[in-house]
Design a protein around this motif. Structure first.
Motif, PDB file in Angstrom:
ATOM      1  N   TYR A  21      13.234   8.708 -28.752  1.00 45.43           N
ATOM      2  CA  TYR A  21      13.550   9.580 -27.623  1.00 45.43           C
ATOM      3  C   TYR A  21      14.281  10.856 -28.044  1.00 45.43           C
ATOM      4  CZ  TYR A  21      11.879   5.795 -24.769  1.00 45.43           C
ATOM      5  OH  TYR A  21      11.066   4.838 -24.201  1.00 45.43           O
ATOM      6  N   ASP A  47       9.544  12.009 -24.983  1.00 42.04           N
ATOM      7  CA  ASP A  47       9.990  11.399 -23.733  1.00 42.04           C
ATOM      8  C   ASP A  47       9.128  10.217 -23.316  1.00 42.04           C
ATOM      9  OD1 ASP A  47      12.134  13.099 -23.304  1.00 42.04           O
ATOM     10  OD2 ASP A  47      10.909  14.590 -22.274  1.00 42.04           O
ATOM     11  N   SER A  48       7.929  10.089 -23.884  1.00 38.59           N
ATOM     12  CA  SER A  48       7.011   9.061 -23.405  1.00 38.59           C
ATOM     13  C   SER A  48       5.919   8.791 -24.428  1.00 38.59           C
ATOM     14  CB  SER A  48       6.349   9.522 -22.092  1.00 38.59           C
ATOM     15  OG  SER A  48       5.543  10.677 -22.349  1.00 38.59           O
TER      16      SER A  48
END
Length: 220
Positions: free
Chosen positions: A74, A78-79
């Motif tokens: 992270y 973010d994903s």
């Protein structure tokens, strides 16, 4: 002029101003240690997505493969979607960096296309996951999928037009010729890079190159 891109594909200007959509944090690594960690995550993601596909892959599995803490992920992404987007760009850049120096050293444009195909086949045999990742990008991140092929073919077109300017090949080469060569390379890569590890790469490139240089017309 294009702005430098961060690991997530956001330009530094966008990150600083928020013009990329919302309050975007610049995640570009500032240290060599950070750059090494980012590369480890991307290399691990290539294996994870290549083996399991986008939907079955997980962030925790990527960090385990990378040997990094979950929190490190992270720091840069973010994903799962975000690292996948960065991975498509990363693999395109790896392919470019593998092929370009060899092509640039070629004596002429016809030889450059032979060397380009040969080095591409070699890259695919070492990085078979590239086909699954790029294919999945069509459905996961279409913009990255299209950008991969457009930038790859743009380099072919640039080579062709450079060869034409030097008088090495016909003067009317352009976009259609570049896409035709790009398409040929993709399918030869699938057949002789992804599915076949035994055939002689140099001979495959020679035959394809002969067709480019001489066409299919019967010789006297």
């Amino acid at each position: 002029m294009d702005q430098p891109r961060s690991a997530t594909g956001t330009s530094d200007a966008e990150s600083a101003t928020g013009d990329g959509g919302g309050d975007v944090r610049d995640k570009t690594p500032r240290t060599e240690r950070g750059r090494r960690t980012l590369r480890k995550l991307l290399d691990a993601a290539a294996i994870e997505f290549g083996e399991r596909g986008f939907h079955e892959a997980s962030i925790s599995a990527i960090t385990r493969r990378a040997g990094t803490a979950l929190g490190s992920f992270y720091t840069y992404f973010d994903s799962k979607d975000e690292i996948f987007q960065a991975l498509v760009r990363y693999m395109s850049e790896q392919l470019r960096d593998h092929v370009t120096p060899l092509v640039q050293a070629a004596p002429d444009e016809i030889a450059a296309e032979r060397i380009g195909l040969e080095s591409y086949l070699d890259f695919v045999r070492e990085h078979k996951e590239i086909y699954r990742i790029i294919d999945e990008a069509e459905f996961v991140d279409y913009a990255s999928y299209r950008r991969h092929y457009e930038t790859t073919v743009a380099r072919v077109r640039q080579r062709l037009e450079g060869g034409a300017a030097r008088g090495e090949i016909r003067p009317d080469v352009g976009e259609i010729h570049a896409w035709a060569i790009g398409g040929m390379n993709v399918f030869l890569g699938m057949r002789y890079g992804l599915w076949d590890e035994e055939s002689d790469i140099a001979e495959i490139a020679r035959i394809a190159n002969d067709m480019l240089a001489n066409g299919l017309k019967k010789r006297d």
